[in-house]
Design an enzyme around this catalytic site. Structure first.
Site, PDB file in Angstrom:
ATOM      1  N   HIS A   2      36.572  31.171  46.915  1.00 61.86           N
ATOM      2  CA  HIS A   2      36.231  31.507  48.308  1.00 61.86           C
ATOM      3  C   HIS A   2      35.734  32.937  48.501  1.00 61.86           C
ATOM      4  CE1 HIS A   2      40.046  33.645  48.527  1.00 61.86           C
ATOM      5  NE2 HIS A   2      39.637  34.135  49.673  1.00 61.86           N
ATOM      6  N   ASP A   3      35.999  33.858  47.547  1.00 62.27           N
ATOM      7  CA  ASP A   3      35.548  35.257  47.686  1.00 62.27           C
ATOM      8  C   ASP A   3      34.715  35.714  46.490  1.00 62.27           C
ATOM      9  OD1 ASP A   3      38.448  36.570  49.460  1.00 62.27           O
ATOM     10  OD2 ASP A   3      36.390  36.217  50.160  1.00 62.27           O
TER      11      ASP A   3
ATOM     12  N   HIS B  18      39.481  42.338  46.832  1.00 57.47           N
ATOM     13  CA  HIS B  18      38.793  41.054  46.705  1.00 57.47           C
ATOM     14  C   HIS B  18      38.318  40.834  45.274  1.00 57.47           C
ATOM     15  CE1 HIS B  18      38.578  41.297  51.181  1.00 57.47           C
ATOM     16  NE2 HIS B  18      38.875  40.019  51.016  1.00 57.47           N
TER      17      HIS B  18
END
Ligand SMILES: Cc1nc2ccc(C(=O)NCC(C)C)cc2n2c(-c3cc(OC(C)(C)C)ccc3Cl)nnc12
Ligand SMILES: [Mg+2]
Ligand SMILES: [Zn+2]
Length: 344
Positions: free
Chosen positions: A123-124, A81
């Site tokens: 989004h992360d 991530h």
């Protein structure tokens, strides 16, 4: 204090298409992880530019560049991530809008498209390489902030994105009137929250019914479910690429999962099998994940867009290759050569 946008970055952005002679950048087969790391910011600008979003929203190049550089900086060097994941998710969002012609066929307004691309990119952001249940189980700071509402990490990703938008010279929505601004933030929040696995499970059934019972692009509920479906497709898009890319990315994910498992063991709790490097069988888990989550999603999308069938075919090929490696893994296990099997 503005993060000075080096003139050379802005210059490179304007010519990035030919300078690095990367062809097929706008094809579904292209793997964004092949873009040189230091050219990712300029290829991100290229995506906004190719989709006509810079022109349509009169985005200032310096503001957009500054925003992207802060987003990149906002990602940690987690095993999976990280910024490269964000770039690859945004790239697939760009491919969907461009290749499925989502703006011109009124599946997305220019506002929805702009916010969608930004949502993919952010989004992360600030992910720590551990999932939501880890936050709650180890009562992290983020859990204390958000566990009452659920989607702990996703609420943090949204909060971090808001911090960047509020930085001097980084607000890419600065030209929006107050109604547009409110709409953009609402879309941004819902898109990022939609990338929570738990949220996706809740939406799966409704998405399936919506597609089966005739999708209506003027229905606001349908639109929301549709865009959330696309967010999940982008988040999982590595699995639609050629075998060596999808295999390598899956291994990165398990590196991150197993590190979380190691951390949980060191904290005295026992990790779930998927995160326990002693017990997990990656081929088995991948066959199951592709079957239960990835394939149903892309099959659903292919019902609306026949062009997506080619991605469904690649997903099936990749699953078959996990089946093959599953059997090889099984044989070595039986032969009691677990150690060698893990090395393989
Ligand atoms: C290749 C690949 N294998 C995975 C295998 C397992 C899991 C996992 O979390 N299993 C938990 C059980 C309860 C199902 C996730 C996997 N995964 C993701 C992923 C997707 C996410 O959420 C959305 C996008 C909404 C689905 C969120 C986080 C991640 Cl890492 N991305 N790629 C993968
Ligand atoms: Mg996430
Ligand atoms: Zn993600």
């Amino acid at each position: 204090y503005h993060m000075k946008v080096e003139e050379d970055i802005v210059q490179e952005i304007l010519h990035c298409k030919d300078e690095h002679n990367i062809k097929d950048f706008n094809k579904f087969e292209f793997s964004p992880r092949c873009v040189p790391y230091k050219h990712m910011p300029c290829y991100t600008i290229k995506m906004f530019n190719d989709l006509g979003l810079i022109k349509y929203w009169k985005l200032k190049l310096s503001t957009l560049t500054r925003f992207i550089l802060y987003v990149k900086k906002g990602y940690r060097d987690a095993l999976y991530h990280n910024w490269v994941h964000a770039f690859s998710v945004a790239h697939f969002g760009y491919l969907l809008i461009q290749n499925l012609n989502l703006i011109n066929e009124n599946y997305m307004t220019h506002m929805e498209a702009l916010v969608f691309l930004v949502s993919c990119l952010c989004h992360d952001i600030d992910h720590r390489g551990t999932n939501n249940s880890f936050q709650t189980k180890s009562s992290t700071v983020l859990a204390s902030l958000y566990s009452s509402e659920g989607s702990v990490m996703e609420r943090h990703h949204f909060a971090q994105t808001m911090c960047i938008l509020n930085k001097e010279g980084c607000n890419i929505f600065e030209n929006f009137n107050s109604e547009e601004y409110g709409q953009a933030l609402d879309l941004l929040k819902n898109n990022i929250l939609a990338t929570d696995l738990a949220c996706h499970f809740r939406m799966m059934k409704k998405q399936k019914e919506m597609i089966r019972d005739k999708f209506d692009k003027t229905d606001s509920e349908h639109k929301k479910l549709f865009i959330h479906m696309l967010m999940t497709c982008c988040d999982l898009s590595d699995q639609t690429k050629q075998w060596k890319v999808s295999k390598k990315t899956a291994e990165e994910i398990y590196d991150e999962f197993f590190s979380q498992g190691d951390l949980e063991k060191s904290m005295g709790s026992s990790p779930i099998e998927m995160m326990d490097r002693e017990r997990a069988s990656i081929p088995d888990l991948q066959v199951q994940f592709i079957t239960d989550i990835v394939l149903p999603l892309f099959i659903n999308l292919s019902i609306l867009f026949p062009m997506v069938q080619s991605l469904v075919d690649v997903l099936k090929e990749n699953r078959a290759l996990w089946e093959v490696s599953k059997n090889i893994f099984q044989k070595y296990m039986e032969a009691g050569m677990k150690g060698i099997a893990i090395l393989l």
